[in-house]
Design a protein around this motif. Structure first.
Motif, mmCIF file in Angstrom:
data_model
loop_
_atom_site.group_PDB
_atom_site.id
_atom_site.type_symbol
_atom_site.label_atom_id
_atom_site.label_comp_id
_atom_site.label_asym_id
_atom_site.label_seq_id
_atom_site.Cartn_x
_atom_site.Cartn_y
_atom_site.Cartn_z
ATOM 1 N N VAL A 108 0.841 -1.187 0.000
ATOM 2 C CA VAL A 108 0.000 0.000 0.000
ATOM 3 C C VAL A 108 0.882 1.245 0.000
ATOM 4 O O VAL A 108 1.962 1.273 0.600
ATOM 5 C CB VAL A 108 -0.946 -0.004 1.218
ATOM 6 N N ALA A 109 0.434 2.274 -0.718
ATOM 7 C CA ALA A 109 1.231 3.489 -0.905
ATOM 8 C C ALA A 109 0.316 4.705 -0.831
ATOM 9 O O ALA A 109 -0.914 4.587 -0.945
ATOM 10 C CB ALA A 109 1.941 3.441 -2.260
ATOM 11 N N ILE A 167 -0.046 -0.225 -4.505
ATOM 12 C CA ILE A 167 -1.476 -0.005 -4.673
ATOM 13 C C ILE A 167 -1.932 1.127 -3.756
ATOM 14 O O ILE A 167 -1.451 1.258 -2.624
ATOM 15 C CB ILE A 167 -2.258 -1.305 -4.389
ATOM 16 N N GLY A 168 -2.829 1.950 -4.245
ATOM 17 C CA GLY A 168 -3.281 3.112 -3.481
ATOM 18 C C GLY A 168 -4.158 2.737 -2.304
ATOM 19 O O GLY A 168 -4.855 1.719 -2.315
ATOM 20 N N GLY A 169 -4.127 3.602 -1.288
ATOM 21 C CA GLY A 169 -4.914 3.347 -0.091
ATOM 22 C C GLY A 169 -5.641 4.564 0.435
ATOM 23 O O GLY A 169 -6.093 4.570 1.587
ATOM 24 N N PRO A 221 -3.856 4.868 5.866
ATOM 25 C CA PRO A 221 -4.711 4.502 4.739
ATOM 26 C C PRO A 221 -6.171 4.432 5.164
ATOM 27 O O PRO A 221 -6.486 4.155 6.329
ATOM 28 C CB PRO A 221 -4.183 3.114 4.354
ATOM 29 N N ASP A 222 -7.057 4.683 4.223
ATOM 30 C CA ASP A 222 -8.497 4.649 4.489
ATOM 31 C C ASP A 222 -8.995 3.230 4.223
ATOM 32 O O ASP A 222 -9.087 2.808 3.076
ATOM 33 C CB ASP A 222 -9.198 5.646 3.561
ATOM 34 N N PRO A 223 -9.317 2.458 5.273
ATOM 35 C CA PRO A 223 -9.699 1.064 5.035
ATOM 36 C C PRO A 223 -10.960 0.924 4.192
ATOM 37 O O PRO A 223 -11.113 -0.053 3.455
ATOM 38 C CB PRO A 223 -9.891 0.500 6.442
ATOM 39 N N ASP A 224 -11.879 1.877 4.287
ATOM 40 C CA ASP A 224 -13.087 1.817 3.460
ATOM 41 C C ASP A 224 -12.735 1.868 1.973
ATOM 42 O O ASP A 224 -13.429 1.280 1.140
ATOM 43 C CB ASP A 224 -14.035 2.968 3.806
ATOM 44 N N ARG A 225 -11.667 2.585 1.662
ATOM 45 C CA ARG A 225 -11.238 2.721 0.264
ATOM 46 C C ARG A 225 -10.185 1.688 -0.124
ATOM 47 O O ARG A 225 -10.171 1.199 -1.250
ATOM 48 C CB ARG A 225 -10.659 4.125 0.041
ATOM 49 N N ALA A 226 -9.283 1.360 0.793
ATOM 50 C CA ALA A 226 -8.090 0.595 0.440
ATOM 51 C C ALA A 226 -8.324 -0.903 0.349
ATOM 52 O O ALA A 226 -7.765 -1.578 -0.529
ATOM 53 C CB ALA A 226 -6.982 0.875 1.460
#
Length: 409
Positions: free
Chosen positions: A164-165, A350-352, A386-391
């Motif tokens: 994650v990045a 991968i984006g987070g 990171p936003d877990p809802d998004r990531a």
């Protein structure tokens, strides 16, 4: 960009697992509760054969689907010695320890992918899920290899992994060839002659030696700045002295070196040793300095053809998949598995984070570099969140897409 913004969130169970992992981080080689959680989750899924204690605290799951390829999916589990400052309601409950690099995302995503693959139709072959300890100190992968992971479990035809990045969720970046730098941590000890601050003529001050050395070292990497992938040398820590009126006996300087060729690495290391010796001689130090290299990471190299194929599969699945023109200066020990097995490997970032953080200009620049908008903390920051809802949803999907590409009939 509506496609990546519309990617579904992960199931509530994986959201809860992520928050559990984030609030209970564990340092390298001490991932005991994390490993137990992983093993318990895998055993609750159909078809997974689970082995604990591989390379210390590592966990390996095997899902056999009959004849066909063997795909390894790898996630790292350890946290960092960082005091969390995110203010999240699920922030770390372990003082001075934090998942500041997103390994909690990696573990949750791989567990979610394992659950999906256990019920995935029309797959052939074998999936090996590798939950690796001690990535942050560069010894976890080698520890699992030394413990016989390649002999005790199906050998890989390809090794796949992700990180994650600080990118928008739904964005994946990677490249064939060199993706991430080799890395070395370097400890330099400089020795002086202690004394009273009122009588510096009767002492040899290691603080002055260290301060001068830090300044001189800034030019060392700059000498190679004309190279296509120049090295990065960063001073990260300087410990010397205890009080204003005491001249210390010694000083310890910690450096981080990132390189892309062995020649570049050896050139910089030789320069550090040479400059440290010169500072000591110039100051009249009573002892020669000691330069120690530790926590070394290999160059992460992706297989060209597999990377191109996988980026295409990600794009076809709704990701914004971007081939990077240049390698990034972060480091990983992921590549040790494929090197030891003599097989291909692909690693990607991968984006987070929420897409709304990023301007159109930011998104355009991602084709050239890893973009970090104002207010977005990077990996290893005490504010990395990171936003877990998004990531989590995209991170789970990426692993499933990657594995399915090799295992589908």
């Amino acid at each position: 960009m509506a496609g990546i913004d519309a990617m579904p969130a992960a199931e509530e169970h994986w959201q809860q697992i992520y928050r559990q992992l984030h609030s209970h981080p564990e340092l390298s080689h001490a991932e005991f509760d994390t490993a137990k959680l992983v093993a318990d989750e895998l055993r609750a899924m159909p078809g997974w054969d689970v082995t604990e204690g591989v390379g210390g605290t590592g966990v390996v799951g095997v899902l056999g689907g009959g004849p066909g390829p063997v795909v390894w999916l790898r996630a790292d589990m350890d946290a960092l010695p960082v005091q969390e400052e995110t203010g999240l309601d699920y922030a770390s409950r372990n003082p001075g320890v934090m998942h500041a690099c997103g390994h909690d995302v990696h573990v949750t995503a791989l567990l979610g992918a394992c659950a999906r693959l256990a019920v995935e139709p029309a797959l052939s072959g074998t999936v090996v899920a590798v939950f690796q300890p001690a990535e942050e100190v560069g010894s976890g992968a080698e520890g699992m290899i030394a413990d016989g992971i390649l002999d005790r479990f199906p050998r890989p035809g390809i090794v796949l992994g992700q990180h994650v990045a600080p990118l928008p969720a739904g964005v994946i970046v990677s490249r064939g060839g060199a993706l991430m730098a080799a890395s070395d941590s370097i400890r330099v000890r400089l020795f002086g002659a202690g004394g009273h601050a009122s009588m510096p003529h009767a002492a040899v001050n290691p603080l002055i030696m260290a301060a001068s050395l830090v300044q001189r070292l800034q030019g060392l990497a700059a000498q190679q700045s004309s190279l296509p992938a120049s090295p990065v040398l960063t001073p990260g820590s300087l410990h010397v002295g205890t009080r204003a009126n005491i001249i210390a006996e010694d000083a310890e300087l910690l450096l981080s070196l990132r390189t892309f060729t062995e020649t570049s690495r050896e050139t910089v290391l030789a320069g550090i040793r040479r400059m440290a010796a010169a500072e000591a001689e110039s100051a009249g130090a009573p002892k020669d300095p000691i330069v120690e290299v530790f926590d070394s990471f290999p160059l992460t190299v992706n297989t060209e053809q597999d990377t191109t194929r996988l980026l295409g599969a990600f794009a076809a699945s709704g990701f914004l998949a971007i081939p990077l023109p240049n390698p990034v200066t972060g480091s990983e020990d992921f590549g040790a598995f494929a090197t030891a097995a003599g097989c291909p490997s692909v690693f990607w970032h991968i984006g987070g984070f929420d897409l709304d953080r990023y301007s159109a200009d930011d998104l355009g620049r991602m084709h050239q570099e890893m973009v970090l908008p104002a207010g977005t903390a990077s990996n290893h920051s005490p504010r990395f969140a990171p936003d877990p809802d998004r990531a989590l949803g995209p991170a789970i999907n990426a692993l499933v897409v990657a594995a399915r590409g090799k295992l589908a009939h």
